[in-house]
Design an enzyme around this catalytic site. Structure first.
Site, PDB file in Angstrom:
ATOM      1  N   THR A 121       0.822  -1.214   0.000  1.00 12.92           N
ATOM      2  CA  THR A 121       0.000   0.000   0.000  1.00 12.92           C
ATOM      3  C   THR A 121       0.854   1.261   0.000  1.00 12.92           C
ATOM      4  O   THR A 121       1.984   1.250   0.503  1.00 12.92           O
ATOM      5  CB  THR A 121      -0.906  -0.018   1.260  1.00 12.92           C
ATOM      6  OG1 THR A 121      -1.518   1.251   1.406  1.00 12.92           O
ATOM      7  CG2 THR A 121      -0.104  -0.290   2.522  1.00 12.92           C
ATOM      8  N   TYR A 148      -1.789  -0.833  11.057  1.00 15.38           N
ATOM      9  CA  TYR A 148      -1.914  -1.466   9.731  1.00 15.38           C
ATOM     10  C   TYR A 148      -0.731  -1.106   8.832  1.00 15.38           C
ATOM     11  O   TYR A 148      -0.038  -1.989   8.308  1.00 15.38           O
ATOM     12  CB  TYR A 148      -3.231  -1.049   9.057  1.00 15.38           C
ATOM     13  CG  TYR A 148      -3.247  -1.325   7.566  1.00 15.38           C
ATOM     14  CD1 TYR A 148      -3.255  -2.626   7.081  1.00 15.38           C
ATOM     15  CD2 TYR A 148      -3.215  -0.277   6.644  1.00 15.38           C
ATOM     16  CE1 TYR A 148      -3.240  -2.885   5.707  1.00 15.38           C
ATOM     17  CE2 TYR A 148      -3.199  -0.529   5.279  1.00 15.38           C
ATOM     18  CZ  TYR A 148      -3.212  -1.832   4.814  1.00 15.38           C
ATOM     19  OH  TYR A 148      -3.191  -2.079   3.461  1.00 15.38           O
ATOM     20  N   LYS A 152       2.409  -3.383   7.204  1.00 16.20           N
ATOM     21  CA  LYS A 152       2.650  -3.508   5.762  1.00 16.20           C
ATOM     22  C   LYS A 152       4.074  -3.037   5.436  1.00 16.20           C
ATOM     23  O   LYS A 152       4.762  -3.652   4.619  1.00 16.20           O
ATOM     24  CB  LYS A 152       1.626  -2.698   4.962  1.00 16.20           C
ATOM     25  CG  LYS A 152       0.207  -3.229   4.994  1.00 16.20           C
ATOM     26  CD  LYS A 152       0.049  -4.627   4.409  1.00 16.20           C
ATOM     27  CE  LYS A 152       0.284  -4.687   2.911  1.00 16.20           C
ATOM     28  NZ  LYS A 152      -0.065  -6.037   2.365  1.00 16.20           N
TER      29      LYS A 152
END
Ligand code: NAD
Ligand code: TDX
Length: 332
Positions: A121, A148, A152
């Protein structure tokens, strides 16, 4: 390449990618998916059983992963816990799936010499100010804000290290915010569309000024396919479709397309640590690999997405009340 393992292939983007592979290649596809709350069995069941096999299992299960990787020519890794708001409530599954899961896959592809593509992302780069002329590029320093995005970011760094230290044949991509069919109703666009369909008012965090760079999930799928086929090993490619919009603009467009007054929304409690703006410069992917998005008109992409949610009430309705109850607890 004859066979491909797609982790998280029952999720919003993974299932779109599997559908894309079935429509445009002869590859045999195996989906490895834990079938969490975010999985779409319906999307996989709709595909021909002689082309797609579903294995319900966890990417942290090293024995399972090793056996599956041994039997496939390439792995595309979508599996993740993906929702920022959930990561603020309980980061634990994010660390497990996003970090340990990626580590587990990397060890298997290292052992078997298997081609690996890691899906990530733009949130790993942190955020930009609203008036910053800059956009993210492949050389922007990592600066993630949330549980989050930090997991990642951690997974991306593992992939880069496994390429450099062990010669793993991997590529990486960092994409902007996706929208389209089968996106879980916890996410921004489906939440607001289904709110309007349900007679609820859309909910904007804070003042609704935060900006996201929207891309249709089909364009994300075609970009991943392009990188898998033509990407240079060890390289990162940013994926984006020049779709910057403030959250308020998105809600106003949804309201207008759904025949409601443009101001029929509520401002609610902001997300802690809420990133202000994401923006992708995808020049490298476009010039080096010749990729271009097809869904360049956000308004008509949104219109088609609204029609999909209107027509697929039976898919999202069972999930809706529980999601809204969780948001209500947080004043959102
Ligand atoms: P999603 O939450 O809709 O789907 C994730 C899928 O992974 C689900 O089917 C879930 O069951 C599966 N999964 C979760 N934990 C697992 C585990 N331990 N083992 C096996 N499967 C597991 O997510 P999404 O929006 O489709 O995102 C897919 C990938 O794309 C993620 O890696 C995400 O970080 C990345 N990404 C998403 C966006 C976006 O806007 N949604 C943008 C850029 C990148
Ligand atoms: O009800 C809401 N109201 C609101 O204003 C919700 C659910 C969100 N928001 C805001 C928060 C963000 O600024 O809308 C924007 C988009 O929110 P999300 O859909 O939760 O996406 P975001 O946090 O930007 O992360 C998404 O894009 C990058 C995906 O969920 C990630 O998986 C992906 O990596």
């Amino acid at each position: 390449m004859r066979s491909i393992l797609v982790t998280g292939g029952a999720g919003f983007i993974g299932s779109n990618f599997v559908q894309h592979l079935v429509a445009t290649t002869d590859l045999a596809v195996t989906v490895l998916d834990k079938m969490t709350y975010a999985a779409n069995r319906e999307a996989i069941d709709a595909l021909p059983a002689d082309r797609v096999q579903l294995v319900a299992g966890d990417v942290v299960d090293a024995a399972l992963v090793d056996g599956l990787v041994a039997d496939h020519d390439a792995v595309v890794h979508f599996a993740a816990e993906s929702h920022n708001d959930n990561s603020l409530k309980d980061p634990s599954p994010f660390v497990q799936t996003n970090v340990i899961g990626t580590f587990t896959l990397l060890e298997a592809v290292r052992k078997h010499g298997t081609r690996f593509h890691h899906v990530s992302t733009d949130e790993v780069y942190g955020d930009l100010e609203l008036d910053d002329p800059a956009r993210f590029t492949e050389s922007t320093p990592y600066n993630p804000s949330s549980p989050y995005s930090s997991t990642k970011a951690g997974s991306d760094l593992l992939v880069r290290a496994w390429v450099r230290s062990f010669g793993v044949q991997a590529t990486l991509s960092n994409c902007s915010n996706n929208y389209g069919p089968y996106q879980h109703v916890e996410k921004f666009i489906p939440r607001q569309i289904t709110n309007v369909l349900d007679g609820r008012r859309p909910k904007l965090y804070g003042q609704g000024l935060n900006v996201r760079d929207w891309i249709h999930t089909e364009d994300h799928s075609s970009a991943v396919r392009t990188i898998l086929e033509r990407g240079r090993i060890g390289e990162t490619y940013l994926i984006g479709a020049d779709g910057e919009q403030s959250n308020r603009q998105v809600v106003e467009t949804i309201l207008e397309l759904m025949g409601q007054p443009a101001d029929a929304y509520d401002l609610v409690t902001d997300r802690p640590g809420h990133d202000m703006r994401y923006a992708i410069d995808s020049t490298k992917l476009r010039t080096e690999l010749g990729w271009a998005p097809r869904f360049t008109d956000f308004r008509s992409g949104l219109e088609a997405t609204i029609a999909w949610y209107r027509d697929n009430d039976a898919w999202w309705r069972p999930k809706k009340d529980a999601v809204e109850a969780r948001y209500a607890e947080a004043g959102q």
